[in-house]
Write an enzyme that holds these catalytic residues in place. Structure first.
Site, PDB file in Angstrom:
ATOM      1  N   HIS A  35       0.819  -1.215   0.000  1.00 60.42           N
ATOM      2  CA  HIS A  35       0.000   0.000   0.000  1.00 60.42           C
ATOM      3  C   HIS A  35       0.858   1.272   0.000  1.00 60.42           C
ATOM      4  CE1 HIS A  35       0.406  -0.039   4.519  1.00 60.42           C
ATOM      5  NE2 HIS A  35       0.332   1.259   4.353  1.00 60.42           N
TER       6      HIS A  35
ATOM      7  N   ASP B 125       0.374  -7.526   1.672  1.00 62.04           N
ATOM      8  CA  ASP B 125       0.769  -6.123   1.802  1.00 62.04           C
ATOM      9  C   ASP B 125       2.287  -5.956   1.799  1.00 62.04           C
ATOM     10  OD1 ASP B 125       0.563  -3.424   1.880  1.00 62.04           O
ATOM     11  OD2 ASP B 125      -0.444  -3.291   3.830  1.00 62.04           O
TER      12      ASP B 125
ATOM     13  N   GLY C  78       3.016   7.103   7.560  1.00 59.56           N
ATOM     14  CA  GLY C  78       4.391   7.432   7.199  1.00 59.56           C
ATOM     15  C   GLY C  78       5.365   6.410   7.768  1.00 59.56           C
ATOM     16  N   ASN C  79       4.903   5.629   8.751  1.00 62.24           N
ATOM     17  CA  ASN C  79       5.715   4.542   9.301  1.00 62.24           C
ATOM     18  C   ASN C  79       5.606   3.282   8.433  1.00 62.24           C
ATOM     19  OD1 ASN C  79       5.459   5.787  12.475  1.00 62.24           O
ATOM     20  ND2 ASN C  79       7.320   4.679  11.922  1.00 62.24           N
ATOM     21  N   SER C  80       4.533   3.197   7.666  1.00 59.29           N
ATOM     22  CA  SER C  80       4.290   1.982   6.876  1.00 59.29           C
ATOM     23  C   SER C  80       5.485   1.635   6.002  1.00 59.29           C
ATOM     24  CB  SER C  80       3.057   2.164   5.987  1.00 59.29           C
ATOM     25  OG  SER C  80       1.901   1.934   6.719  1.00 59.29           O
TER      26      SER C  80
END
Lengths: 296, 191
Positions: free
Chosen positions: B49, B78, B146-148
């Site tokens: 994502h 993911d 933003g950590n993803s």
């Protein structure tokens, strides 16, 4: 290099050790809470997670299901003590909490096990309003759903308290292990937890500045007596409607909740000094704390 | 307690943070963005994502920006794999995520709300089952958008998971053992 790794391993070990004496407590619809085997046959959990007049079941770490009865409650501390026939499970390693200091690293453990970490943020949730360190600690960690009633453990896995999200609307709290042990001692000795009782109904009041100055008080508020139950300890001692209670046994009473904090089960049978303002004049009245009559 | 928190523990954690920040990249492109982990000199792992287009931009700690091509993506797991021009930064070291225990200290690096290479710390909370039939690493640790795609690492600095979601205030990361299998299968088929 190794010290951070050691610390991490110690924390994981602490969770593992504490998890061995945990139960899932089914005392309310949907969300089970956590209970700790405090001593043989007695399980401690958060009182708000066990609904009144409800059958309580426990799930052990190995999946066994047990039935339990509520042996006593202290709603002020949000602690319930349950009785169940438990075999083959170690009781929690309950530790002296007097060494706890603000800033100490602690873990909250739920069944699963699940864990969250943080620090002791205050030794008294009442923000230092009382002189003695309180029975309730404030902790800076997240109590996730279902954690209430679970142990607060130190880095060695020793139980120093019971966590609850039900004791304060804003803070995450833990009841000190020593206070919990006092409650389980009541159950062992008398089969129940007595509820201290004065027999007054109160409302908070703002103290006028001149009265505060005259009485030498730092608190901005107190409670006013709006009801005195007939034949209650308060009635026997001569408290009347309109008396403003400013302190009991040397502890400031700034709001009705402070009464609950002062009236611990240990007070039953004790004479306490109640400082009041009557008609603007300070007075001290000795009241012998009674035991709350059974409902109904 | 004093023995556990020896004086060099904070310095050690700072050293780990430096290493992790170096191998954490920024990923930006149409329809997505976040962090990524430098897996090999020319490979970046991130969430599907985060990398939603065939070509995305990858930014390194030294402010270099390169174009990356999406060479594999699995929406269900993911996970996505990006090819970048080879760089001279030491790639991530990973460990066996099955040995992780509840209560263990973990750190995350990412770009929460655009704050680049921010470090957060917490403990392992549990291992709930995931949709794909595997398990998440659930951590009591603050993440934000933003950590993803960024790393979750243990106190040795080895990556144990890829931060993927926030649920109920808890961080959910894909265990690195699952990531390793994903990369092994995809990287082999494209090289």
């Amino acid at each position: 290099m190794t010290s951070a790794v050691d610390l991490s391993n110690a924390l994981a070990g602490a969770v593992e050790r504490a998890a061995g004496s945990l139960f899932a407590v089914h005392g309310r619809p949907r969300l089970p809470s956590t209970g700790v085997l405090w001593r043989a046959g007695l399980i401690v959990t958060a009182s708000h997670t066990v609904e009144p007049d409800r059958e309580v079941t426990l799930t052990a770490p190995d999946g066994r299901t047990l039935s339990a009865q509520v042996a006593g409650r202290d709603p002020g501390l949000d602690i319930a003590v349950l009785r169940a026939e438990v075999a083959g499970m170690p009781a929690a390693d309950v530790h002296d909490d007097s060494e706890l200091r603000v800033g100490h690293l602690v873990l909250a453990v739920g069944t699963g096990p699940r864990a969250s970490a943080g620090i002791v943020s205050a030794l008294d949730v009442r923000g230092g309003r009382q002189r003695e360190p309180g029975a309730m600690l404030a902790v800076d960690l997240t109590l996730y759903p279902g954690f209430s009633g679970g142990p607060l453990v130190d880095v060695l896995g020793r139980v120093v308290g019971i966590t609850t999200s039900g004791a304060s609307r804003h803070l995450q709290c833990a009841v000190r292990a020593s206070a919990v042990t006092r409650l389980t001692d009541h159950v062992v000795r008398g089969g129940r937890i007595p509820r201290a009782y004065l027999g007054i109904g109160t409302q908070p009041v703002v103290l006028p500045n001149d009265l505060r100055d005259r009485l030498g008080l730092t608190q901005r508020t107190a409670v006013i007596v709006v009801n005195v139950a007939p034949e209650s300890p308060a009635a026997a001692a001569g408290l009347v409607i309109g008396d403003v209670v400013v302190s009991i046994a040397g502890q400031a009473i700034a709001e009705p909740g402070d009464l609950v904090a002062v009236l611990q089960p240990d007070r039953v049978g004790q004479a306490v000094a109640v400082s009041i303002a009557r008609g603007g004049e300070p007075r001290q009245i000795q009241v012998t704390v009674g035991e709350r009559p059974a409902r109904g | 307690m004093s023995g556990l928190l020896a004086a060099d523990a904070p310095a050690h954690l700072a050293w780990i943070a430096d290493r992790l920040r170096e191998m954490t990249v920024e990923v930006s492109g149409p329809g997505g963005g976040g962090a990524g982990v430098l897996w090999a000199p020319d490979l970046v792992v991130t969430n599907a994502h985060v990398a939603r287009a065939p070509r995305v931009r990858v930014g390194f700690a030294d402010d270099r920006q390169v174009e990356a091509s999406l060479i594999a993506s699995d929406r269900r797991a993911d996970l996505a794999l990006l090819r970048v021009p080879p760089v001279e930064i030491a790639p991530a070291a990973s460990t066996d995520s099955d040995t992780l225990r509840v209560g263990a200290l973990v750190v995350a690096v990412g770009h929460p709300l655009g704050l680049r290479r921010t470090l957060t710390a917490g403990v392992v909370h549990g291992f709930p089952p995931s949709r794909s039939g595997s398990r998440w690493i659930q951590a009591d640790l603050r993440l934000a958008p933003g950590n993803s795609g960024g790393p979750l690492a243990d106190t040795t600095g080895r990556v144990v998971g890829i931060n993927t979601m926030i649920a109920g205030g808890l961080a959910l990361a894909i265990p690195i053992n699952d990531v390793r299998r994903f990369v092994a299968a995809r990287a082999a088929s494209v090289t």
